[in-house]
Design an enzyme around this catalytic site. Structure first.
Site, PDB file in Angstrom:
ATOM      1  NE  ARG A  24      39.057  24.690  64.666  1.00  0.00           N
ATOM      2  CZ  ARG A  24      38.004  24.286  64.978  1.00  0.00           C
ATOM      3  NH1 ARG A  24      36.969  24.973  65.590  1.00  0.00           N
ATOM      4  NH2 ARG A  24      37.102  22.980  64.336  1.00  0.00           N
ATOM      5  NE  ARG A  28      33.408  29.765  64.629  1.00  0.00           N
ATOM      6  CZ  ARG A  28      32.658  28.983  64.429  1.00  0.00           C
ATOM      7  NH1 ARG A  28      32.160  29.047  63.689  1.00  0.00           N
ATOM      8  NH2 ARG A  28      33.287  28.162  64.760  1.00  0.00           N
ATOM      9  NE  ARG A  37      34.132  31.918  57.853  1.00  0.00           N
ATOM     10  CZ  ARG A  37      33.096  31.561  57.634  1.00  0.00           C
ATOM     11  NH1 ARG A  37      32.819  32.412  56.243  1.00  0.00           N
ATOM     12  NH2 ARG A  37      32.260  31.039  58.152  1.00  0.00           N
ATOM     13  CG  ASP A  74      38.848  22.575  58.905  1.00  0.00           C
ATOM     14  OD1 ASP A  74      38.274  22.758  59.536  1.00  0.00           O
ATOM     15  OD2 ASP A  74      38.292  21.248  58.153  1.00  0.00           O
ATOM     16  CE1 TYR A 149      32.946  16.172  61.145  1.00  0.00           C
ATOM     17  CE2 TYR A 149      35.622  15.301  60.504  1.00  0.00           C
ATOM     18  CZ  TYR A 149      34.564  16.069  61.667  1.00  0.00           C
ATOM     19  OH  TYR A 149      34.327  16.651  62.858  1.00  0.00           O
TER      20      TYR A 149
END
Ligand code: CP3
Length: 343
Positions: A24, A28, A37, A74, A149
């Site tokens: 990652r 952010r 973003r 992703d 998921y």
């Protein structure tokens, strides 16, 4: 001669100064990521915009000079490509419509490749723009983690919905895993053909399974992906990251045949050196919270990892992704300290 140090390690060599990258690393905690973003709008539009995906992949390389870049995308682009309409809700994580047994039987893995053409365009651009010595990693989610998921429709603390589904609908569950194995092979082969130097398979939820499901849902499907990719690209370099696999790591390494094993921060350092490193390159395993802590604790943890693992094939990384609260100054400090070792 191109010398990509991370690839040397995946070939079993020991680098005096281990290559370093962070899971990652585009994210952010970086102000430049937050700006791009915002420009992209929603998260999936960023993943499917080749220019912006290239930009955010390169941001941490420009700022820190990591030894590897990882494709910005992703693991949930695969269910999205299978038509499961993935949404990322700010502050809540991913949301999907929970899949029904009937819908699983209608999935078509061959559909994903067309849907993901912007990702492959990004892969080509990124390899073209990266410094020659920087390794470029592609990736996918492992079938089990992606299935969790798709079944629950969102993240859960221990994936009980997917574990229960596997027992209630064993044949349908197997069909879902098989579909994800097929889609993942197509996806990884195409990433390698378009410019990725190696790929990582993220099984973030490997640690919630009993013996039986570990074998049928996590390990064996990953072994089939590794074999399926190498059937088309015989020398493909593959990193496995079965987070939480603990006492099953030795078995995972010998059955799947990965070139490196990603280790989370709970794995004992001396045990991994003795039991795993003779067979496979290690990658990991700094606790990501240390990048939110202080210099003393960070330095001590780095030194312990380096003392245990730097005399064999080793890639320095975190034990899981960096948090949005990660401290950029501590990331610089981590890289400088690892690079101050010369064997
Ligand atoms: O590592 C990188 O820099 C490359 C990009 C990458 C992302 N996700 C970007 C991302 C990679 C390799 C992933 C993998 C991924 N995605 C995993 C496996 C690794 C892991 O962390 O366990 C999983 C389980 C996912 C699913 C996912 N994507 C979740 C649960 C979330 C929400 C949690 C969160 O951090 O918000 C995402 C969103 C996501 N994927 C973000 C990023 C940068 C944050 C989204 C944003 O910018 O708003």
């Amino acid at each position: 001669m191109i010398n990509r140090r991370l690839i040397n390690v995946l070939n079993g060599q020991t680098e005096k100064t281990p290559p370093i990258w962070l899971m990652r690393q585009a994210g952010r905690y970086l102000p430049e990521y937050r700006a791009t973003r915002a420009q992209a709008g929603d998260f999936l539009s960023l993943c499917y915009n080749p220019d912006l995906a290239t930009e955010v992949t390169l941001q941490p390389i420009r700022r820190f000079g990591f030894d590897a870049a990882i494709l910005f995308s992703d693991i949930l682009v695969i269910p999205d490509g299978l038509g499961r309409s993935v949404r990322f809700v700010q502050g809540e994580g991913p949301q999907l419509d929970p899949i029904s047994p009937e819908e699983i039987m209608d999935l078509d893995p061959s559909k994903v490749i067309d849907h993901l053409s912007p990702v492959f365009e990004a892969v080509g651009k990124i390899r073209h723009e990266l410094p020659e010595e920087t390794t470029f990693l592609g990736f996918c989610g492992a079938p089990w983690t992606v299935a969790t998921y798709m079944i629950a429709g969102h993240g859960t603390p221990d994936q009980a919905p997917a574990r229960l589904f596997a027992r209630k609908h064993p044949e349908v569950f197997e069909a879902l895993i098989n579909c994800l194995v097929e889609a993942s092979i197509l996806y990884l082969v195409k990433q390698l053909q378009c410019g990725a130097d190696a790929v990582q398979i993220f099984d973030s939820w490997a640690g919630v399974l009993d013996d039986a499901l570990y074998v049928t849902a996590s390990r064996d499907p990953i072994a089939r992906i590794v074999a399926g990719v190498r059937a088309q690209i015989p020398d493909a370099k593959i990193i496995g990251f079965p987070k939480g696999a603990g006492m099953r790591l030795e078995d995972f390494v010998s059955v799947t045949g990965v070139n490196a094993i990603g280790l989370d921060w709970t794995v004992p350092l001396d045990w991994a050196r003795d039991a795993l490193q003779p067979k496979v390159a290690l990658q990991g395993n700094l606790d990501p919270t240390l990048l939110m802590s202080d210099e003393r604790h960070l330095d001590e943890a780095i030194d312990r990892i380096m003392a245990a693992w730097s005399n064999g094939p080793f890639i320095f990384n975190l034990g899981h992704g960096i948090s949005p609260q990660g401290d950029i100054n501590l990331v610089h400090r981590l890289i400088d300290r690892v690079r101050s070792y010369h064997g």
